[in-house]
Each structure stands twice: as structure tokens, then as C-alpha cells.
Design an enzyme around this catalytic site. Structure first.
Site, PDB file in Angstrom:
ATOM      1  N   SER A  48      38.856  39.096  36.483  1.00  0.00           N
ATOM      2  CA  SER A  48      40.027  38.790  35.653  1.00  0.00           C
ATOM      3  C   SER A  48      40.818  37.590  36.160  1.00  0.00           C
ATOM      4  O   SER A  48      41.365  36.829  35.352  1.00  0.00           O
ATOM      5  CB  SER A  48      40.935  40.016  35.542  1.00  0.00           C
ATOM      6  OG  SER A  48      41.437  40.403  36.813  1.00  0.00           O
ATOM      7  N   CYS A  78      36.643  46.331  30.846  1.00  0.00           N
ATOM      8  CA  CYS A  78      36.877  46.128  32.273  1.00  0.00           C
ATOM      9  C   CYS A  78      37.850  44.967  32.513  1.00  0.00           C
ATOM     10  O   CYS A  78      39.048  45.119  32.290  1.00  0.00           O
ATOM     11  CB  CYS A  78      35.559  45.953  33.022  1.00  0.00           C
ATOM     12  SG  CYS A  78      35.725  46.150  34.819  1.00  0.00           S
ATOM     13  N   ILE A 136      32.593  49.295  37.189  1.00  0.00           N
ATOM     14  CA  ILE A 136      32.296  48.314  38.233  1.00  0.00           C
ATOM     15  C   ILE A 136      33.592  47.615  38.616  1.00  0.00           C
ATOM     16  O   ILE A 136      34.137  46.851  37.819  1.00  0.00           O
ATOM     17  CB  ILE A 136      31.245  47.285  37.763  1.00  0.00           C
ATOM     18  CG1 ILE A 136      29.956  47.983  37.300  1.00  0.00           C
ATOM     19  CG2 ILE A 136      30.948  46.278  38.867  1.00  0.00           C
ATOM     20  CD1 ILE A 136      28.963  47.060  36.624  1.00  0.00           C
ATOM     21  N   ARG A 137      34.096  47.888  39.792  1.00  0.00           N
ATOM     22  CA  ARG A 137      35.396  47.348  40.227  1.00  0.00           C
ATOM     23  C   ARG A 137      36.416  47.499  39.104  1.00  0.00           C
ATOM     24  O   ARG A 137      37.146  46.579  38.755  1.00  0.00           O
ATOM     25  CB  ARG A 137      35.269  45.875  40.623  1.00  0.00           C
ATOM     26  CG  ARG A 137      34.452  45.653  41.874  1.00  0.00           C
ATOM     27  CD  ARG A 137      34.351  44.175  42.204  1.00  0.00           C
ATOM     28  NE  ARG A 137      35.666  43.587  42.476  1.00  0.00           N
ATOM     29  CZ  ARG A 137      35.913  42.285  42.468  1.00  0.00           C
ATOM     30  NH1 ARG A 137      34.961  41.425  42.177  1.00  0.00           N
ATOM     31  NH2 ARG A 137      37.110  41.834  42.739  1.00  0.00           N
ATOM     32  N   HIS A 177      31.983  49.732  30.948  1.00  0.00           N
ATOM     33  CA  HIS A 177      31.116  48.690  30.390  1.00  0.00           C
ATOM     34  C   HIS A 177      30.084  49.284  29.428  1.00  0.00           C
ATOM     35  O   HIS A 177      28.927  49.479  29.812  1.00  0.00           O
ATOM     36  CB  HIS A 177      30.340  47.989  31.512  1.00  0.00           C
ATOM     37  CG  HIS A 177      31.151  47.152  32.430  1.00  0.00           C
ATOM     38  ND1 HIS A 177      31.313  45.795  32.259  1.00  0.00           N
ATOM     39  CD2 HIS A 177      31.848  47.472  33.547  1.00  0.00           C
ATOM     40  CE1 HIS A 177      32.068  45.309  33.233  1.00  0.00           C
ATOM     41  NE2 HIS A 177      32.406  46.307  34.030  1.00  0.00           N
ATOM     42  N   GLU A 179      28.537  47.810  27.178  1.00  0.00           N
ATOM     43  CA  GLU A 179      27.509  46.797  26.924  1.00  0.00           C
ATOM     44  C   GLU A 179      26.361  46.862  27.924  1.00  0.00           C
ATOM     45  O   GLU A 179      25.308  46.257  27.712  1.00  0.00           O
ATOM     46  CB  GLU A 179      28.130  45.393  26.933  1.00  0.00           C
ATOM     47  CG  GLU A 179      28.547  44.862  28.289  1.00  0.00           C
ATOM     48  CD  GLU A 179      29.888  45.381  28.799  1.00  0.00           C
ATOM     49  OE1 GLU A 179      30.325  44.911  29.859  1.00  0.00           O
ATOM     50  OE2 GLU A 179      30.477  46.263  28.141  1.00  0.00           O
TER      51      GLU A 179
END
Length: 201
Positions: A48, A78, A136-137, A177, A179
């Protein structure tokens, strides 16, 4: 419908492929003029702070904020959730967001890359049972404003009850996520949001 995927950084190809499987015309967006050609936008997972810097560098920060204010449907996964938040905790002091959803998000809330995990998430309004969600994070949502609907929480484990999916009007965000899993239900849900928004115009 033309749905753009913000192609500054992150898992752009995966979102483009998922949207194509949902019969949407999907295209990468890197410039303000490309933003003018789309009906909706997906902000992918990634990093980000990097995304924030590149949005400023490419002249996209204010144009995307304006399109959001004008009602353009946007989905963020995310890092995209962080980019849509009005308040970001544990971000860099100079980090900017699109500030579309009235929520406070904690960046890297579940831990670092090594603490990435998978968990069951049930989303309101989306049929078919729990999502096998990949984090993920990932961020989580600490609080939401009165116009924000909480759509999903982690079902079990140490993070049970944490908010990981929200919607405010034409804006949708998940901490996980979809995707990356082949489960297209979140993307189909967003495509339907885009259709409804187009019909309402």
C-alpha cells in the site's frame, strides 16, 4: 461494462483474469485518461505504501478520489482495502489513501509475510458458504462508520471475529485475496454492483 484494474503495483493480472471469467471487459489503468474510459475500478493487493506513492507520481490520486465521490464502484483487496480506508493505522506518515470507505484499517494487522495464513470467511450477500480466504500481510478493519456494512469476519482461530470484508454504497473491500484462489464469487458480486450502479444512472 469496462472495469479497470489499477496497474501501478501488485497482483494486477490475477484480477484481470478473474474479471474476464465473470464476462466483464477488464483493462489495466495507469493514467488519468484511462480512468475516464472505465465504469468501475479494482485496486489489487500489493504494497500500500508503494501504491500510494505511485498513485501520486502517476497523477491518479485526486482523479480516483473524484470518481469515487461521483459514485464510481470500486473494489479493493488487501492493499486495496487500505487504499480505500479513510484512516490507516501503522502506515507511513506520508501515506495517502483514496479515503472512500469510512473505516479505520490496521496495516499488516495479522503480521508479516511469514505470518500469512488461510482461514474460513463467510460473507453476507454472497451465497455458497465460507470462502477459503488467503491472507498475505493482510489488514483488518478496527472500526467502521455508520454507513458501512460489515460483510465478513474471520470464522475461527486467533483472529476470530476480525472484520475482513465491508461495503459502503458502491465501494467494496476485502482483506483477503479472492483473485488467488479461483473462487470468483467476490468478483461476481462486484460485477453485479457495477451493473446495478449503471442501471441507477
Amino acid at each position: 461494462m469496462n472495469i479497470g484494474v489499477l496497474a501501478l503495483q501488485g497482483d494486477v493480472r490475477e484480477h484481470l483474469a478473474a474479471l474476464a471469467e465473470c464476462d466483464a471487459l477488464a483493462r489495466p489503468v495507469r493514467r488519468p485518461e484511462e480512468l475516464d474510459e472505465i465504469d468501475a475500478l479494482v485496486i489489487p493487493g500489493g504494497e500500500s505504501t508503494t501504491m500510494s506513492k505511485l498513485a501520486i507520481t502517476f497523477g491518479l490520486l485526486d482523479p480516483i478520489r473524484k470518481r469515487i465521490a461521483d459514485g464510481m464502484p470500486v473494489y479493493g483487496s488487501c492493499a486495496g482495502m487500505i487504499m480505500l480506508a479513510s484512516t490507516v493505522l501503522d502506515g507511513r506518515p506520508d501515506q495517502e489513501s483514496f479515503a472512500g470507505i469510512d473505516m479505520t484499517v490496521r496495516r499488516n494487522a495479522f503480521g508479516r509475510q511469514v505470518d500469512s495464513f488461510e482461514a474460513a470467511v463467510r460473507m453476507d450477500d454472497v451465497e455458497g458458504g465460507d470462502f477459503h480466504a488467503v491472507f498475505i500481510r493482510a489488514p483488518w478493519v478496527e472500526e467502521v462508520g455508520g454507513d458501512v456494512r460489515v460483510l465478513g469476519r474471520v470464522e475461527g482461530g486467533p483472529a476470530a471475529g476480525r472484520i475482513v470484508a465491508v461495503r459502503q454504497g458502491n465501494l467494496l473491500a476485502t482483506a483477503f485475496h479472492p483473485e488467488l484462489t479461483g473462487d470468483l464469487r467476490v468478483h461476481r458480486y462486484f460485477v453485479e454492483m457495477v451493473r446495478h450502479a449503471a442501471d441507477a444512472r
